[in-house]
Scaffold this motif. Structure first.
Motif, PDB file in Angstrom:
ATOM      1  N   GLU A 140      64.420   8.325  12.356  1.00 31.24           N
ATOM      2  CA  GLU A 140      65.719   8.306  13.017  1.00 31.24           C
ATOM      3  C   GLU A 140      65.727   9.198  14.257  1.00 31.24           C
ATOM      4  O   GLU A 140      66.367   8.880  15.268  1.00 31.24           O
ATOM      5  N   LEU A 141      64.996  10.321  14.205  1.00 32.62           N
ATOM      6  CA  LEU A 141      64.892  11.187  15.368  1.00 32.62           C
ATOM      7  C   LEU A 141      64.165  10.475  16.504  1.00 32.62           C
ATOM      8  O   LEU A 141      64.573  10.559  17.675  1.00 32.62           O
ATOM      9  N   GLU A 142      63.085   9.756  16.179  1.00 40.97           N
ATOM     10  CA  GLU A 142      62.370   8.991  17.199  1.00 40.97           C
ATOM     11  C   GLU A 142      63.272   7.903  17.792  1.00 40.97           C
ATOM     12  O   GLU A 142      63.235   7.652  19.001  1.00 40.97           O
ATOM     13  N   TYR A 143      64.069   7.265  16.938  1.00 44.47           N
ATOM     14  CA  TYR A 143      64.986   6.225  17.431  1.00 44.47           C
ATOM     15  C   TYR A 143      65.972   6.810  18.443  1.00 44.47           C
ATOM     16  O   TYR A 143      66.212   6.222  19.506  1.00 44.47           O
ATOM     17  N   LEU A 144      66.532   7.986  18.153  1.00 48.04           N
ATOM     18  CA  LEU A 144      67.484   8.619  19.068  1.00 48.04           C
ATOM     19  C   LEU A 144      66.812   9.033  20.368  1.00 48.04           C
ATOM     20  O   LEU A 144      67.351   8.809  21.472  1.00 48.04           O
ATOM     21  N   LEU A 145      65.615   9.624  20.277  1.00 44.93           N
ATOM     22  CA  LEU A 145      64.913  10.055  21.484  1.00 44.93           C
ATOM     23  C   LEU A 145      64.489   8.867  22.342  1.00 44.93           C
ATOM     24  O   LEU A 145      64.515   8.942  23.584  1.00 44.93           O
ATOM     25  N   MET A 152      67.360   6.969  30.535  1.00 45.27           N
ATOM     26  CA  MET A 152      66.859   7.630  31.751  1.00 45.27           C
ATOM     27  C   MET A 152      65.820   6.802  32.487  1.00 45.27           C
ATOM     28  O   MET A 152      65.227   7.279  33.454  1.00 45.27           O
ATOM     29  N   SER A 153      65.548   5.556  31.995  1.00 47.00           N
ATOM     30  CA  SER A 153      64.539   4.665  32.588  1.00 47.00           C
ATOM     31  C   SER A 153      63.150   5.296  32.537  1.00 47.00           C
ATOM     32  O   SER A 153      62.357   5.168  33.469  1.00 47.00           O
ATOM     33  N   LEU A 154      62.868   5.969  31.423  1.00 54.56           N
ATOM     34  CA  LEU A 154      61.558   6.598  31.226  1.00 54.56           C
ATOM     35  C   LEU A 154      60.896   6.000  29.985  1.00 54.56           C
ATOM     36  O   LEU A 154      61.567   5.527  29.070  1.00 54.56           O
ATOM     37  N   GLU A 155      59.567   6.019  29.985  1.00 58.82           N
ATOM     38  CA  GLU A 155      58.809   5.540  28.839  1.00 58.82           C
ATOM     39  C   GLU A 155      58.758   6.621  27.765  1.00 58.82           C
ATOM     40  O   GLU A 155      58.556   7.799  28.050  1.00 58.82           O
ATOM     41  N   TRP A 156      58.960   6.201  26.520  1.00 60.59           N
ATOM     42  CA  TRP A 156      58.969   7.169  25.418  1.00 60.59           C
ATOM     43  C   TRP A 156      57.564   7.699  25.171  1.00 60.59           C
ATOM     44  O   TRP A 156      56.591   6.954  25.076  1.00 60.59           O
ATOM     45  N   ASP A 157      57.438   8.991  25.076  1.00 61.33           N
ATOM     46  CA  ASP A 157      56.172   9.668  24.811  1.00 61.33           C
ATOM     47  C   ASP A 157      56.366  10.554  23.592  1.00 61.33           C
ATOM     48  O   ASP A 157      57.121  11.536  23.626  1.00 61.33           O
ATOM     49  N   GLY A 158      55.703  10.178  22.485  1.00 65.82           N
ATOM     50  CA  GLY A 158      55.880  10.904  21.231  1.00 65.82           C
ATOM     51  C   GLY A 158      54.927  12.056  21.029  1.00 65.82           C
ATOM     52  O   GLY A 158      54.889  12.631  19.926  1.00 65.82           O
ATOM     53  N   THR A 159      54.155  12.421  22.065  1.00 62.86           N
ATOM     54  CA  THR A 159      53.182  13.503  21.883  1.00 62.86           C
ATOM     55  C   THR A 159      53.877  14.846  21.652  1.00 62.86           C
ATOM     56  O   THR A 159      53.402  15.663  20.856  1.00 62.86           O
ATOM     57  N   LEU A 160      54.994  15.083  22.334  1.00 61.51           N
ATOM     58  CA  LEU A 160      55.690  16.357  22.148  1.00 61.51           C
ATOM     59  C   LEU A 160      56.212  16.498  20.722  1.00 61.51           C
ATOM     60  O   LEU A 160      56.106  17.576  20.106  1.00 61.51           O
TER      61      LEU A 160
END
Length: 595
Positions: A140-145, A152-160
């Motif tokens: 759910e946190l990933e879904y919100l982020l 923001m028209s940015l690609e999601w990056d899950g590394t952080l």
């Protein structure tokens, strides 16, 4: 999740904020104030005397969470009705009570402002698990982020997020709202280029998920009375489609109520409009036009989703999506547990050697498991094939949309070039009009100057005519006086003609000379009138005659004489004629006097 569960999450934060000693209990006076505020913000009528009586001070001491729940359920949550109060104002009350204690100052100086923290607090409660203390799990946190990054028209990056979870193993089971705000404000969950862009993205996600806005944007709408097309800002919710003058939502123009019998469908191009669709409501049909084909497809699908939610009696799309994601996780978890439970006996019993009967049972069990695995593989292969077909269909639709977008872009470029040329022509016409206006002003000035000169010439001409009339009058008087003198002279000569015949002959000669002089005078008068008529010739506009200076010594040839010059010339001629006429000798005069 029902309304009671949603309200209870925010109330839990308000209750725990009053537990200063973290003992799980809150004093009755504080609970009385909390209950009064909840009554007010939820717009629930209550009796203050009964409230005082219920929370009066006695020897029972503070009330725990479980002790406050019966009163909360019976007198507050049971009476709360959806639509009679502002959910955002209610959450803001609970946020104000809990943020003073738990919101760290470092968050205020970080990426998130206080308004952003409140909106993220509401979104956290929406996606958090239904157990206390409230936490949000990793999916759910990933879904919100991802939603914020997409806004923001940015690609999601899950590394952080992966690095943060690997460094802190305690966060893998769930993250509290304060930990979430702290890490997000510190920039440990998202790559953010601008704080302003981040705030706008949070606001968009908040309006979409918290206020149940399925879709929003500009559309052209055909009027019901005037039948003209106007641009309106549309906001789609599960129960209605509201349209405003613009996106500031200050002036509402109308609302389309979505009923179970409502239908949305595409329309062919007409009246020079493309990408048309309509919503058939029970009251009337609403015709709208999107900017391109992709927008029309998105709006039609969004309205169909709203109609489906309306038919199923659901009020929130994201609540449904949350429940769907939860069911998928539970199904996946059960399948993994079943697969592990089937694989465990096989791993244990395979190396052992049992009797032939047990070995046969083992083989049949293995065959059964193999068949189950084979069926699962077939299902997965079928599912992959369906996904592949859906992906190909989606790619075909995307290619079609890209082609249409390219055509629209080319048409837009052509239209822009045409507009540019038209603007150039308009500028040239404006310049030409300006030049013509300047020329007109100059011509008007020249005309006014000529009119003024003409008036001056008329004044001068009138003055000359007056002087001419005076001179003619004087000339006539002079001629009359001369004729009288000549008449008297002729009479005297007639008296003397009887005695002196030669004198009568001279008188006749002098009379002839007088007649010649009169004819000469008449010719000179005619010549002078001709010159006057030449001077009285009208002056046409635009005539510019350069007058050369005349030397005073040059004789006037072919020009009119002034009145003084004319009179002097006439008098000189008369004097000369008189000098040439016969004058009697003194002897003859004496003889005439003697006789």
């Amino acid at each position: 999740m029902d309304l009671k569960s949603e309200l209870l999450k925010s109330i839990w934060y308000a209750f725990t904020s009053l537990d200063v000693e973290q003992s799980g209990k809150v004093s009755k006076s504080q609970l009385k104030v909390l209950s009064h505020n909840l009554y007010t913000v939820l717009n629930i009528p209550h009796d203050p005397v009964e409230l005082e009586e219920h929370f009066k001070d006695n020897n029972n001491g503070p009330v725990s969470n479980q002790g406050y729940m019966p009163y909360l359920n019976k007198y507050i949550l049971a009476k709360a009705t959806e639509g009679t109060f502002s959910k955002e104002a209610f959450d803001d009350l609970c946020w104000t009570m809990t943020s003073k204690k738990n919101c760290k100052p470092s968050i205020q100086q970080g990426l998130c402002s206080q308004k952003d923290c409140f909106k993220l607090f509401c979104l956290f409660n929406l996606l958090s698990e239904d157990r206390y203390p409230l936490v949000i799990i990793q999916p759910e946190l990933e879904y919100l982020l991802k939603k914020v990054s997409s806004a923001m028209s940015l690609e999601w990056d899950g590394t952080l997020l992966d690095e943060l979870l690997s460094q802190n193993a305690a966060l893998q089971d769930g993250m509290s709202v304060w930990e979430f705000l702290e890490h997000l404000s510190a920039g440990q969950l998202l790559h953010v280029e601008s704080k302003e862009a981040f705030s706008l993205a949070v606001d968009d996600v908040f309006m979409e998920m918290y206020h149940n806005i399925i879709k929003k944007g500009y559309l052209l709408k055909k009027g019901h009375v005037r039948r003209n097309w106007q641009e309106r800002w549309f906001v789609l919710k599960p129960s209605s489609l509201i349209y405003y003058v613009n996106e500031d939502l200050k002036e509402k123009k109308g609302e389309v109520l979505l009923e179970e019998s409502s239908v949305v469908e595409n329309l062919p191009d007409k009246e020079g409009r493309r990408c048309l669709f309509c919503v058939n409501a029970p009251v009337r049909t609403y015709e709208m036009s999107a900017s391109n084909m992709k927008q029309r497809v998105d709006w039609v699908q969004a309205i169909q989703t709203a109609l489906r939610l309306r038919a199923e009696g659901k009020s929130s799309l994201h609540q449904e999506l949350k429940l769907s994601r939860r069911k998928q996780r539970e199904t996946l978890q059960r399948s993994q547990n079943n697969q592990s439970s089937h694989n465990e006996p096989i791993a244990v019993e395979a190396p052992q050697h049992f009797a032939p009967e047990q070995q046969g049972e083992t083989e049949s069990l293995e065959q059964h498991i193999e068949s189950i695995i084979q069926k699962q593989r077939e299902v997965e292969a079928k599912h992959k094939e369906e996904e592949k077909q859906a992906r190909e269909k989606q790619q075909a639709i995307q290619r079609d949309l890209e082609r249409q977008l390219k055509e629209a872009k080319e048409a837009k470029e052509k239209m822009t070039a045409t507009l540019t040329e038209m603007e150039k022509e308009v500028q040239q016409h404006k310049k030409r009009i300006h030049e013509l206006e300047l020329t007109q002003d100059k011509l008007e000035e020249a005309l006014n100057a000529q009119i003024h000169a003409r008036l001056e010439e008329d004044g001068i001409r009138q003055e000359l005519e007056r002087q001419l009339a005076e001179e003619q009058k004087k000339l006539i008087e002079l001629l009359l006086h001369q004729s009288q003198l000549e008449t008297s002279a002729v009479g005297s000569r007639e008296d003397s003609s009887t005695t002196t015949p030669p004198i009568s002959q001279q008188t006749e000669e002098s009379t002839e000379r007088e007649l010649v002089n009169q004819s000469t005078t008449t010719q000179m008068l005619k010549h002078w009138k001709i010159q006057l008529n030449r001077l009285m010739k009208p002056i046409t506009p635009g005539d510019k005659v350069e007058h050369l200076p005349v030397k005073p010594t040059c004789p006037r040839q072919g020009q009119a004489l002034t009145s003084t010059e004319f009179i002097a010339k006439v008098q000189t001629g008369i004097t000369q004629e008189k000098g040439n006429s016969y004058s009697p000798s003194p002897t003859q005069e004496e003889e005439e006097q003697g006789s």
